[in-house]
Design a protein around this motif. Structure first.
Motif, PDB file in Angstrom:
ATOM      1  N   ALA A 106       0.878  -1.204  -0.157  1.00 57.86           N
ATOM      2  CA  ALA A 106       0.033   0.016  -0.066  1.00 57.86           C
ATOM      3  C   ALA A 106       0.937   1.156   0.137  1.00 57.86           C
ATOM      4  CB  ALA A 106      -0.807  -0.123   1.286  1.00 57.86           C
ATOM      5  N   TYR A 148      -3.697   0.541   6.871  1.00 53.01           N
ATOM      6  CA  TYR A 148      -2.853  -0.249   6.053  1.00 53.01           C
ATOM      7  C   TYR A 148      -1.329   0.334   5.766  1.00 53.01           C
ATOM      8  CZ  TYR A 148      -7.570  -2.057   4.512  1.00 53.01           C
ATOM      9  OH  TYR A 148      -8.737  -2.385   4.751  1.00 53.01           O
ATOM     10  N   ARG A 174      -1.726  -6.246   0.784  1.00 55.86           N
ATOM     11  CA  ARG A 174      -3.171  -6.725   1.389  1.00 55.86           C
ATOM     12  C   ARG A 174      -3.279  -8.158   0.797  1.00 55.86           C
ATOM     13  NH1 ARG A 174      -7.672  -2.528   1.685  1.00 55.86           N
ATOM     14  NH2 ARG A 174      -6.730  -1.512  -0.376  1.00 55.86           N
ATOM     15  N   THR A 175      -3.541  -8.982   1.614  1.00 59.09           N
ATOM     16  CA  THR A 175      -3.987 -10.288   0.859  1.00 59.09           C
ATOM     17  C   THR A 175      -5.490 -10.613   1.152  1.00 59.09           C
ATOM     18  OG1 THR A 175      -3.405 -11.409   2.921  1.00 59.09           O
ATOM     19  CG2 THR A 175      -1.788 -11.463   1.689  1.00 59.09           C
TER      20      THR A 175
END
Length: 194
Positions: A106, A148, A174-175
């Motif tokens: 991010a 994030y 981010r998964t």
């Protein structure tokens, strides 16, 4: 007498056009810039803890600091416009973070500038303006409070009577939740549909 008057007027005009930071040595100016960067980081940390206590602490990162300084310097020198895009229309901070740190994650950027009087640069006043201004802007505030992001870099640059600040943000990729593994059917049995 005429030469003396011309020399006096020339000296007066040169004094009026002298740089705004003439009272500060390069070393004291560098210390003031570092102080402003540290004060901005402190102010952002305090706001983030107060307004979004579940968000991870933003850890200062040396490479992100360098990227933020490069962005502030490019804007201060006029090499890039005062915008999140560089002179070629690219997201300069994001591109640098992807190239220098990781292509995944991010990314975010806050920028601001402020005009100052001819007085020496005041790092405390500037840092306060940066933090308060960003917190009043919905997009900048969202970057500051985003859970994030877990790393940050801050860079300040000066050009005459204008000071510029950049804060860049980075977080891990981010998964997406993975779907449950499909149940493999057992061996076929008579009467079972396929």
């Amino acid at each position: 007498m005429r030469i003396l008057i011309v020399a006096f007027l020339s000296a007066l005009m040169l004094t009026a056009a002298a740089p705004a930071r003439e009272g500060q040595s390069p070393a004291s100016l560098a210390r003031a810039i570092e102080e402003a960067e540290a004060l901005i980081a402190e102010g952002i940390d305090e706001a983030r803890m107060r307004l979004e206590p579940e968000a991870p602490k933003l850890v200062r990162n040396g490479e992100l600091d360098r990227i933020a300084r490069l962005r502030s310097e490019a804007i201060a020198k006029g090499a890039d416009p005062f915008a999140h895009e560089d002179s070629k229309g690219r997201q300069a901070a994001t591109d640098m973070m992807r190239e220098r740190i990781s292509p995944y994650g991010a990314f975010g950027e806050n920028i601001m500038y402020e005009f100052h009087s001819r007085a020496p640069f005041n790092p405390k006043s500037f840092a306060k303006s940066a933090v308060e201004g960003w917190l009043k802007s919905p997009g900048h505030r969202a970057n500051i409070l985003s859970p994030y992001f877990d790393r940050s870099g801050i860079g300040v640059a000066l050009n005459g009577t204008t000071a510029y600040a950049t804060q860049v943000f980075m977080g891990p990729p981010r998964t997406a939740p993975r779907p449950a593994p499909a149940q493999r059917p057992g061996p076929w049995q008579p009467g079972q549909l396929q």
